[in-house]
Design an enzyme around this catalytic site. Structure first.
Site, mmCIF file in Angstrom:
data_model
loop_
_atom_site.group_PDB
_atom_site.id
_atom_site.type_symbol
_atom_site.label_atom_id
_atom_site.label_comp_id
_atom_site.label_asym_id
_atom_site.label_seq_id
_atom_site.Cartn_x
_atom_site.Cartn_y
_atom_site.Cartn_z
ATOM 1 N N GLU A 110 16.488 37.311 23.381
ATOM 2 C CA GLU A 110 17.778 37.788 23.879
ATOM 3 C C GLU A 110 18.662 36.592 24.135
ATOM 4 O O GLU A 110 18.167 35.516 24.433
ATOM 5 C CB GLU A 110 17.581 38.532 25.209
ATOM 6 N N LYS A 112 21.011 34.283 26.312
ATOM 7 C CA LYS A 112 21.069 34.022 27.747
ATOM 8 C C LYS A 112 22.537 33.977 28.148
ATOM 9 O O LYS A 112 23.256 33.039 27.824
ATOM 10 C CB LYS A 112 20.382 32.696 28.069
ATOM 11 N N ASP A 114 25.782 33.621 30.365
ATOM 12 C CA ASP A 114 26.090 32.697 31.432
ATOM 13 C C ASP A 114 27.096 33.325 32.390
ATOM 14 O O ASP A 114 28.290 33.322 32.142
ATOM 15 C CB ASP A 114 26.651 31.411 30.826
ATOM 16 N N TYR A 221 19.444 43.431 31.073
ATOM 17 C CA TYR A 221 18.319 42.972 30.256
ATOM 18 C C TYR A 221 16.923 43.339 30.747
ATOM 19 O O TYR A 221 15.949 43.079 30.061
ATOM 20 C CB TYR A 221 18.401 41.463 30.008
ATOM 21 N N LYS A 308 17.388 26.295 25.932
ATOM 22 C CA LYS A 308 18.788 25.910 26.184
ATOM 23 C C LYS A 308 19.379 25.256 24.947
ATOM 24 O O LYS A 308 18.809 24.311 24.407
ATOM 25 C CB LYS A 308 18.848 24.917 27.343
ATOM 26 N N CYS A 402 52.686 8.207 44.423
ATOM 27 C CA CYS A 402 53.089 8.913 43.212
ATOM 28 C C CYS A 402 53.421 7.927 42.088
ATOM 29 O O CYS A 402 54.188 6.994 42.301
ATOM 30 C CB CYS A 402 54.302 9.790 43.519
ATOM 31 N N CYS A 405 57.420 8.283 41.542
ATOM 32 C CA CYS A 405 58.465 8.001 42.533
ATOM 33 C C CYS A 405 57.943 7.164 43.689
ATOM 34 O O CYS A 405 58.675 6.873 44.626
ATOM 35 C CB CYS A 405 59.071 9.302 43.053
ATOM 36 N N CYS A 420 52.448 15.108 45.434
ATOM 37 C CA CYS A 420 53.571 14.247 45.780
ATOM 38 C C CYS A 420 54.548 15.115 46.556
ATOM 39 O O CYS A 420 55.054 16.099 46.047
ATOM 40 C CB CYS A 420 54.243 13.695 44.527
ATOM 41 N N CYS A 426 61.479 13.460 43.088
ATOM 42 C CA CYS A 426 60.460 13.018 42.140
ATOM 43 C C CYS A 426 60.792 13.586 40.759
ATOM 44 O O CYS A 426 60.830 14.804 40.572
ATOM 45 C CB CYS A 426 59.096 13.487 42.635
#
Ligand code: AMP
Ligand code: ZN
Length: 664
Positions: A110, A112, A114, A221, A308, A402, A405, A420, A426
């Site tokens: 099957e 897997k 996630d 499942y 995996k 920043c 600025c 910022c 800015c």
């Protein structure tokens, strides 16, 4: 017919349609008819509360709020799975099994999935309880939220055992995930990182109506319980399917470990075509009698193993880290990489998300880093190859000011992002805000693009969106690529924006967390900017669907004197800062609870006018066809794919004149 019989028949029918649509992906009724029947049932249930049923299809829309999720013990422990990463690992596993059981062994393979694991308990065919995995022994009771997931049957069919648990995974398909993120980015919220975390986060939302809006799916499942009369895992999948569960039919019965390897080889690349994330294959000994013989280790069954997949991953050099400032002032660190090919595309940049992420991975300029691409659009750095770190390497110092600025950055308690705070000074924030103001869904200023905005700001011609209305032809003609005609277009576009209705102006102002929908709600409720400005926190949170976060953001906007000035200027220029009297008079709720998709070209009204008509009459406009669509309004030259999809879903397709009849 007596009332109870009628209610029961409606429930039965709606249940069947839910199943056809969400489990079989094969609807046999139009959404409109479905919604009408659902509405009828809702009304009957409200009128006759004595016929309450905990598995009624009306519970799918959610509404119940859970403040604290109760911890409950699993009757059967939810085990983990051992992992394998190679053919050798699998052959070793097979050898271990063959020592413990005699005879031929077959395996189910099957995918897997996630997502977030879930255990559902059914009694007499009704969903009793849904519990998260937790630590495997006990988890959280999230039943109210799970009931809103349409592929979870509330009432089973066929020959099901009187009591059993069934396990599966709650997943969020990429399509729905990406759509949720588009909406978040639009209103200045940070996008969700990945579908898995978003799925598991969804299960713990307090408001089940919120969960109902998320396109979650439940893939099952395994079935557990006493006296099930099931002999193999493969049969278990078949049976679960026959009772009404969504069991992916990618599962495969393999008669040898070689066949298992073939299955893995096939899905190693095919998995990228699946609608949701998978990170491997789960291989289970098929015969349940064999499973019993094999038993469990302290952590996992001996009769199953996860394989995996290797993530698509490459290593490359990190050349520099730069910092971007968004229109809301949020700082995003970006990794600039030596260009490298990954899963078919050339990658040059990766997002580093925020300061915590950099610190956690200890990423430094000059490092060789591993880059991975998952379901997300932007690749991510997952680790540093420490063996290749230069000796003179220096730990990364996150910026304190920043980059645009030089204002000192702030980071609010509990927030991951630095900001910022120089809202009015800015550059990228100023430019970003004006770009948002002129954008299509906001003021839709024709003849003006994002680059023009940058030129105007950088040339010192405008500082904020209200300055747009004072621009003259002499000022803009000298701009790059600006000709006589385009200058006229631009000025006409700006002039025309004064007719844009209040709700869109409100959206255009770019108040953090005030997206299109919120702007509409606020406009409808307060009717004018002055009323909104005068609203208190308490007032605001009393408006339907306005939470504290939005309310605080609105208050903050009006606390800034500069914003008050800008708004006053807009008002003086003639921008719509209240709902027009005409519009107030026009509004009806003839189309309440109906959702429309509009496609093609129309004769007597423009597409936008048509959409406005829908909304003025209380209907909703959606951009894509789905099960939620009530009508497709079809104009000339409508896309064939839209038509096909609508036909597949059995939607009501109506013409322009049929539509106009509805609102006359
Ligand atoms: P792990 O979290 O790595 O221990 O793996 C075990 C988890 O894999 C289970 O708790 C399930 O949530 C998940 N899983 C996903 N797909 C399957 C599947 N087809 N069979 C069994 N477990 C699965
Ligand atoms: Zn700044």
């Amino acid at each position: 017919m007596d009332i109870l019989q009628h209610i029961t028949a409606l429930r039965e029918e709606l249940r069947k349609h839910n199943y056809n649509y969400y489990v079989l992906d094969n609807p046999t009724i139009s959404d409109y008819d479905f919604d009408m029947k659902l509405k009828e049932l809702q009304e009957l249930e409200a009128k006759y509360p004595e016929y309450y049923d905990s598995s009624s299809p009306t519970l799918r829309v959610g509404g119940a709020v859970t403040k604290n999720f109760e911890t409950v013990a699993h009757e059967y422990r939810m085990y983990s799975l051992d992992n394998s990463y190679s053919k050798e690992d699998l052959l070793d596993w097979e050898a271990r099994i063959k020592k413990l059981v005699d005879g031929d062994i077959s395996y189910t393979c099957e995918l897997k999935y996630d997502g977030a694991s879930i255990s559902l308990t059914y009694e007499d065919g009704k969903l009793q309880k849904a519990v998260t995995r937790g630590d495997g022994f006990q988890g959280d009771d999230v039943t109210t939220n799970i009931k809103t997931i349409k592929s979870v049957p509330l009432q089973l069919n066929g020959d099901y055992p009187p009591k059993f648990d069934i396990r599966g995974e709650i997943v969020l398909p990429f399509e729905g995930f990406n759509k949720m993120n588009e909406e978040r980015i639009e209103i200045g919220e940070e996008p969700y990182r990945n579908p898995r975390n978003t799925a598991s986060g969804s299960l713990k939302l307090q408001d089940s109506a919120e969960v109902a809006k998320r396109p979650l799916e439940c893939l099952l499942y395994t079935v557990i319980g006493p006296n099930l009369d099931i002999a193999t895992q493969y049969e278990c999948l078949d049976k679960a399917r026959s009772w009404g569960f969504k069991v992916p039919n990618t599962a495969h019965l393999a008669n040898s470990i070689e066949e298992v390897l073939e299955f893995i080889g096939y899905w190693d690349t095919k998995r990228f075509e699946l609608p949701y994330e998978t990170d491997g294959v789960v291989i289970k000994v098929n015969d349940l009698y064999h499973q019993e013989e094999l038993g469990y280790t302290a952590k996992a069954p001996r009769w199953a193993i996860a394989y995996k997949f290797k993530a698509e991953q490459v290593s490359t050099r990190l050349n520099s880290i730069t910092y971007q400032v968004g229109r809301t002032g949020a700082i995003t660190p970006v990794a600039n990489l030596d260009p490298v090919e990954l899963a078919g595309t050339i990658v040059k940049r990766a997002s580093l998300h925020n300061a915590d992420q950099i610190e956690k991975l200890d990423i430094r300029v000059g490092d060789e880093v591993f880059v991975e691409k998952g379901g997300e659009i932007i690749p991510k750095i997952i680790a540093v190859d420490l063996s290749k770190r230069p000796i003179d390497s220096q730990a990364t110092q996150y910026i304190t000011h920043c980059p645009e600025c030089d204002t000192e950055l702030v980071r609010q308690e509990g927030e991951a992002q630095h900001y910022c705070p120089n809202y009015n000074g800015c550059k990228p924030q100023i430019i970003g805000r004006i770009q948002h103001y002129i954008s299509r869904k906001a003021m839709d200023i024709e003849g003006m693009g994002g680059e023009t905005v940058a030129l105007l700001v950088n040339g010192g011609l405008i500082d904020n969106y209200s300055d747009l209305y004072e621009l003259t032809k002499e000022q803009i003609l000298p701009l790059e690529r600006m000709a006589d005609k385009s200058a006229d277009n631009l000025l006409n576009g700006i002039e025309a924006s004064k007719q844009i209705p209040f709700e869109r102006v409100l959206y255009a102002l770019g108040i953090r967390y005030v997206g299109e929908t919120v702007a509409k709600k606020l406009a409808k409720h307060y009717k004018s900017i002055d009323n909104l400005k005068a609203a208190s926190l308490e007032d605001l949170v009393n408006v339907d669907e306005i939470g504290v976060k939005i309310a605080e953001s609105v208050l903050a906007f009006f606390e800034d004197g500069a914003n008050i000035n800008i708004v006053e200027r807009l008002k003086n220029f003639g921008v719509q800062l209240e709902i027009s009297a005409e519009k107030l008079a026009e509004q009806t709720d003839k189309l309440k609870n109906l959702t429309f998709v509009v496609s093609g070209v129309f004769e007597t009204v423009s597409r936008d006018e048509l959409k406005k008509l829908i909304e003025d009459n209380g209907g909703k406009v959606s951009s894509s066809i789905s099960s939620k669509t009530s009508y497709l309004v079809a104009g000339d030259k409508m896309g064939p794919s839209k038509r096909t999809k609508a036909e597949q879903l059995n939607l009501a397709i109506i013409s322009e004149s049929e539509f106009l009849q509805m609102v006359m």
